[in-house]
Enzyme design. Structure first.
Site, PDB file in Angstrom:
ATOM      1  N   GLY A  38       0.634   1.999 -39.938  1.00  0.00           N
ATOM      2  CA  GLY A  38       1.760   1.128 -40.319  1.00  0.00           C
ATOM      3  C   GLY A  38       2.703   1.958 -41.168  1.00  0.00           C
ATOM      4  O   GLY A  38       2.494   2.067 -42.372  1.00  0.00           O
ATOM      5  N   ASP A  68       1.324  -2.335 -35.106  1.00  0.00           N
ATOM      6  CA  ASP A  68       1.987  -2.538 -36.405  1.00  0.00           C
ATOM      7  C   ASP A  68       2.474  -3.976 -36.619  1.00  0.00           C
ATOM      8  O   ASP A  68       2.777  -4.364 -37.749  1.00  0.00           O
ATOM      9  CB  ASP A  68       3.205  -1.598 -36.535  1.00  0.00           C
TER      10      ASP A  68
HETATM   11  O1  F6P Z   1       3.861   2.564 -33.892  1.00  0.00           O
HETATM   12  C1  F6P Z   1       2.482   2.475 -33.836  1.00  0.00           C
HETATM   13  C2  F6P Z   1       1.835   3.614 -34.594  1.00  0.00           C
HETATM   14  O2  F6P Z   1       0.461   3.550 -34.339  1.00  0.00           O
HETATM   15  C3  F6P Z   1       2.102   3.640 -36.088  1.00  0.00           C
HETATM   16  O3  F6P Z   1       1.286   2.780 -36.827  1.00  0.00           O
HETATM   17  C4  F6P Z   1       1.861   5.092 -36.418  1.00  0.00           C
HETATM   18  O4  F6P Z   1       2.536   5.448 -37.567  1.00  0.00           O
HETATM   19  C5  F6P Z   1       2.390   5.788 -35.210  1.00  0.00           C
HETATM   20  O5  F6P Z   1       2.311   4.857 -34.132  1.00  0.00           O
HETATM   21  C6  F6P Z   1       1.650   7.049 -34.826  1.00  0.00           C
HETATM   22  O6  F6P Z   1       2.307   7.631 -33.748  1.00  0.00           O
HETATM   23  P1  F6P Z   1       1.756   8.821 -32.860  1.00  0.00           P
HETATM   24  O7  F6P Z   1       0.614   8.292 -32.046  1.00  0.00           O
HETATM   25  O8  F6P Z   1       2.908   9.211 -32.033  1.00  0.00           O
HETATM   26  O9  F6P Z   1       1.283   9.869 -33.820  1.00  0.00           O
END
Ligand code: F6P
Length: 374
Positions: A179, A136
């Site tokens: 993001g 991000d």
């Molecule tokens: O923080 C990085 C990120 O890839 C974000 O862009 C996204 O919203 C989130 O993590 C997704 O998280 P998870 O893999 O826990 O679903």
């Protein structure tokens, strides 16, 4: 001379470059100080449960190009960890395991949440250093985080590929890019991939204006459009709802009330796929052009790191080993003006680096006739 003993862990969502950073830290530590590196498994849970592996030069070999993290990761917080079905504050246990392993420092590789957790542990008496990672690119205090460059290449490649099919079918293709708070990735890939409309959390959109931009292209004889949507993009109405919830949270008297509102906010953000799907349908309705949605999701976090991320992660890892040698503690190692720098944790924790609406990338996008729907 006593051997320097360092613990390392990766926390939060994974990203390409984590292994390159661990390798950089370990190689510099071993070659410059004959130090010892141990890697805790699955984020803060590893140090809370004293589960680790020895990272000698053999283990560090061959991991530079590997995606993900050899240590495993999790989104656990030291002060709120589910252990045997119960939420526990593991801070004291972590402090005692740190001492038991005779560590001189704990290095935490993570994003915004990790910086906050690292500061909590520093306040509990540990010597903690952090390296900023996330696709991000929203960690405050560093110009760039590792993981971002690889994700940027993947999202740009996706937009490139979507162009030919969008053109052939005269369609709108909406592409959702990761993001949830910051729009760096959608904006960067939107510019690099030549998207026609980009919507990001920092600039609330009006769907009518997005549609007008697409209809304007049709009038110019361009019968397709690519719309890059950041996960956390907000319509003007949703922005008002979020702002009202945040104001309510700021005024809330009890911790419970604040927690309840934070949960509601999380739920709101989790609905991003529904929001993007609705946006796609609405654009079809308003423009008369057939529309399709592509969600890039975790593809953006997987696979081998780009050369840029390997270079950045290696630089930050080795700079961290040097900082430890020089007695620097409780700090994040970041990059500013292409130089590695150390920034006190209390300055970094709790802040986010969002896209300023007057940022050069935004200006450049506008000059390229990219619409933000504003
Ligand atoms: O923080 C990085 C990120 O890839 C974000 O862009 C996204 O919203 C989130 O993590 C997704 O998280 P998870 O893999 O826990 O679903």
């Amino acid at each position: 001379m006593a051997v320097i003993q360092i613990g390392v862990l990766t926390s939060g969502g994974d990203c390409p470059g984590l292994n390159a950073a661990i390798r950089g830290l370990g190689k510099a530590l071993i070659s410059k100080t004959n130090g010892r590196l141990i890697g805790f498994k699955d984020g803060f849970r590893g140090i809370a449960q004293d589960v680790f592996l020895e990272l000698s030069s053999g283990e560090l070999s061959g991991i530079l190009t590997r995606g993900g993290t050899i240590l495993g990761t999790a989104r656990d917080k030291p002060h709120r960890m589910m252990i045997d079905g119960e939420q526990k504050d593991m801070t004291d246990v972590i402090v005692s395991n740190y001492k038991k392993r005779h560590l001189d420092a704990l290095v935490c590789l993570g994003g915004g949440g990790t910086q906050k957790n690292a500061l909590r542990l520093a306040n509990a008496g540990l010597n903690v250093l952090t390296l900023p990672k996330t696709i991000d690119n929203d960690v405050w205090g560093t110009d760039v985080t590792f993981g971002f460059d690889t994700a940027l290449c993947i999202a740009t490649d996706a937009i490139d590929r979507l162009h030919s099919t969008a053109t052939s079918h005269h369609r709108i293709i909406v592409v959702e890019i990761m993001g949830h708070r910051a729009g760096w990735l959608a904006l960067g890939a939107g510019i690099a991939g030549g998207a026609d409309v980009v919507v990001i959390p920092e600039i609330p959109y009006d769907i009518e204006k997005m549609a007008a931009a697409i209809r304007g292209r049709t009038e110019q004889g361009k019968r397709f459009s690519i719309v890059a949507v950041a996960e956390g993009a907000l319509s003007l109405e949703n922005k008002k709802t979020i702002d009202a919830m945040l104001a309510k949270k700021a005024k809330a008297k009890s911790k419970e009330q604040k927690k309840k509102i934070s949960k509601q906010l999380e739920k709101f953000h989790e609905r991003h796929i529904d929001n993007t799907l609705n946006l796609t349908k609405k654009l079809e309705e308003l423009t008369g052009l057939e529309s399709r949605l592509t969600i890039l999701g975790h593809l953006q976090r997987g696979g081998i790191p780009s050369a840029g991320d390997r270079l950045l992660a290696s630089r930050l890892g080795t700079a961290c080993a040097e900082a430890i040698r020089n007695g620097v503690g409780n700090a994040m190692i970041g990059l500013r003006d292409n130089k590695t720098v150390t920034i006190p944790l209390e300055k970094v924790a709790g802040k986010l680096k969002l896209v300023p609406p007057d940022h050069q990338w935004v200006k450049s996008a506008r000059d390229l006739s990219i619409s933000f729907g504003d």
